[in-house]
Enzyme design. Structure first.
Site, PDB file in Angstrom:
ATOM      1  N   CYS A 132     -96.284 -42.514  30.551  1.00 40.98           N
ATOM      2  CA  CYS A 132     -95.400 -43.596  30.127  1.00 40.98           C
ATOM      3  C   CYS A 132     -95.842 -44.931  30.720  1.00 40.98           C
ATOM      4  CB  CYS A 132     -93.961 -43.277  30.549  1.00 40.98           C
ATOM      5  SG  CYS A 132     -92.822 -44.600  30.159  1.00 40.98           S
ATOM      6  N   CYS A 135     -93.073 -47.226  31.881  1.00 38.10           N
ATOM      7  CA  CYS A 135     -92.404 -46.813  33.122  1.00 38.10           C
ATOM      8  C   CYS A 135     -93.278 -47.155  34.325  1.00 38.10           C
ATOM      9  CB  CYS A 135     -92.159 -45.302  33.163  1.00 38.10           C
ATOM     10  SG  CYS A 135     -91.506 -44.606  31.651  1.00 38.10           S
ATOM     11  N   ASP A 136     -94.584 -46.916  34.229  1.00 37.65           N
ATOM     12  CA  ASP A 136     -95.441 -46.917  35.413  1.00 37.65           C
ATOM     13  C   ASP A 136     -96.497 -48.018  35.448  1.00 37.65           C
ATOM     14  OD1 ASP A 136     -94.075 -44.654  36.264  1.00 37.65           O
ATOM     15  OD2 ASP A 136     -95.395 -43.324  35.150  1.00 37.65           O
TER      16      ASP A 136
END
Ligand code: NAP
Length: 313
Positions: A132, A135-136
């Site tokens: 992701c 997300c990261d």
């Protein structure tokens, strides 16, 4: 006992919830540990009609949830572990809630990111391996990254990651990309991107100080090479979240729920499916929402028929 339980809160489940709540069916919506589904892990959604300037995925989902609540949908957090569709009312075992019973069920549990299944991958998730970018990506400011995959997701993730990374290398197992032309063109025009095509990922290599990179085989020559990187993002598609059904509903070879053509009906009367859990082709927020609407209408009709049948017994 509930009239309808909706499992999953992506665009499909939430649209079904809006329609059923508005029809006064008071659906119970079971929200998993990633409420809002995959859209909450993307940034800007530019192709959902009605938002000419785009909208954040998380905001779109939060709006849909509020809309469903406004009409009386009830949300509970839990994870469905198993179902019994062999007799009515249907029973769900839900971790975090307990046993629930319903006259009808809408399955909208979506799909989850696939992994490569190579050494070094699973054990380094959260330590340099991710599925992701939104997300990261933030954690990789100024770092060298690899994105694996040749579809639209890989192009999108790679493009997003160039905002943070010093360079993003796209690794794909074939020479031709699967991604749509517009996404390919955008990625190819991005100066921060480099390409390792026709390369098979073999192993994610990590040392004491974090990730070292991805070992690949060049398919043409058979040569192996360690592509150095601080992070590897795997973007090779998704698997439908149907394991908890334990075969109670017919699925295809990949686990996608089979629905009767042009409807949301599964092979079990009163059990409907919508969104990515039954769609291996389109997988868009708008198609998921549309199929959620279909499931709500099919479900409403089913419940009316059941009541009608009881009145005439
Ligand atoms: P996808 O189209 O199925 O592409 C998956 C990619 O991963 C393929 O290139 C595939 O290689 C590769 N792959 C699969 N398994 C692999 C393995 N074990 N090892 C190495 N490579 C592997 O999946 P997606 O990119 O997630 O897209 C899914 C759907 O969502 C598509 O319909 C897409 O158009 C849509 N989507 C749209 C947008 C957008 O419009 N903004 C963004 C994201 C996704 P092969 O090509 O060799 O099979």
């Amino acid at each position: 006992m509930h009239k309808t339980i909706i499992i999953g809160t992506g665009p499909a489940g939430l649209t079904a919830a809006i329609y059923l709540a508005r029809a006064n069916m008071m659906p119970l919506v079971i929200e998993g540990w990633q409420p809002g589904g995959q859209l909450t892990t993307t940034t800007e959604v530019e192709n959902f009609p009605g938002f000419p300037d785009g909208i954040l995925g998380s905001e779109l989902m939060s709006n849909m949830r509020k809309q469903a609540q406004r009409f009386g949908a009830v949300f509970k957090t839990g994870s469905v572990k198993s179902v019994d569709f062999s007799k009515r009312p249907y029973t769900l075992e839900v971790e975090g809630i307990g046993q629930l019973q319903a006259e009808s069920v809408i399955v909208s549990t979506g799909a989850s990111a696939k992994y490569l299944g190579i050494p070094g991958e699973r054990e380094n998730v959260g330590r340099g391996v991710s599925t992701c970018a939104t997300c990261d990506g933030f954690f990789f400011r100024g770092k060298r990254l690899i994105v694996v995959g040749g579809g639209d997701s890989a192009m999108e993730e790679a493009g997003f990651l160039t905002r943070f990374a010093s360079e993003v290398r796209l690794v794909h197992r074939r020479e031709e990309l699967r991604a749509s032309k517009i996404m390919q063109d955008r990625a190819r025009a991005n100066e921060k991107m480099s390409w390792s095509l026709n390369c098979t990922p073999l192993e994610i290599v990590a040392g004491d100080n974090g990730l070292q990179g991805l070992r690949v085989r060049h398919n043409e020559t058979g040569e192996e090479e360690l592509l150095e990187a601080d992070g590897v993002f795997v973007a090779i598609g998704h698997t439908p979240n149907t394991g908890f059904l334990g075969g109670a509903v017919d699925t295809d070879g990949q686990g996608y729920i089979l629905v009767k053509p042009g409807t949301s009906a599964t092979n079990i009367p009163g059990v409907f499916a919508c969104g990515d859990v039954q769609d291996n082709t389109y997988r868009q927020a708008i198609t998921a929402a549309g199929s959620g609407c279909m499931a709500a209408l099919d479900c409403e009709r089913y419940l009316e028929e059941q009541e009608h049948a009881l009145e005439h017994v």
